[in-house]
Design an enzyme around this catalytic site. Structure first.
Site, PDB file in Angstrom:
ATOM      1  CB  VAL A  58      -5.648  -0.116  28.036  1.00  0.00           C
ATOM      2  CG1 VAL A  58      -5.691  -1.434  27.295  1.00  0.00           C
ATOM      3  CG2 VAL A  58      -4.612  -0.152  29.123  1.00  0.00           C
ATOM      4  CB  CYS A  59      -1.269   2.267  25.246  1.00  0.00           C
ATOM      5  SG  CYS A  59      -0.938   3.782  26.174  1.00  0.00           S
ATOM      6  NE  ARG A  60       6.085  -0.400  29.293  1.00  0.00           N
ATOM      7  CZ  ARG A  60       6.978   0.345  29.913  1.00  0.00           C
ATOM      8  NH1 ARG A  60       7.089   1.632  29.618  1.00  0.00           N
ATOM      9  NH2 ARG A  60       7.750  -0.177  30.838  1.00  0.00           N
ATOM     10  CG  MET A  86      -1.939  -2.860  29.330  1.00  0.00           C
ATOM     11  SD  MET A  86      -3.497  -3.526  30.003  1.00  0.00           S
ATOM     12  CE  MET A  86      -2.956  -5.072  30.707  1.00  0.00           C
TER      13      MET A  86
END
Length: 107
Positions: A58-60, A86
């Protein structure tokens, strides 16, 4: 870019290993409880910190995690990108924690 295995945030199991590849300030502001934090540019040098089994990356918003997922899969890891990152995690009402005790947010 080749097809990257992707899963909807609502389909991430509660006991999944979540690998967060965002930068330190993003991590500090808010992340999934129990997630493992390895910024994208450090992934190759910190492979020994990754557990065996499937990694939910996961990232932004999903771009960096897609790159990390592709790289990890090419290097023998079982990784899946979390669609929407996220931001989608927060919107889905999944739990968030911060590192400094303030109200967690997504940056």
């Amino acid at each position: 870019m080749s097809e990257v295995p992707t899963v909807d945030v609502t389909d991430v199991p509660d006991d999944a290993v979540v690998l967060d590849v965002r930068e330190d300030d993003e991590w500090q502001a808010g992340h999934a409880p129990g997630a493992l934090h390895v910024p994208l540019n450090q992934v190759p040098e910190r492979l020994d910190e990754l557990p065996d089994g499937e990694l939910h990356v996961v990232c932004r918003s999903g771009g960096r995690s897609a790159r990390a997922t592709a790289w990890l899969n090419q290097n023998g890891y079982e990784a899946v990108n979390v669609a929407g990152g996220m931001g989608a995690w927060r919107e889905a009402g999944r739990p968030l924690v911060s590192e400094d005790g303030t109200e967690p947010t997504v940056r």
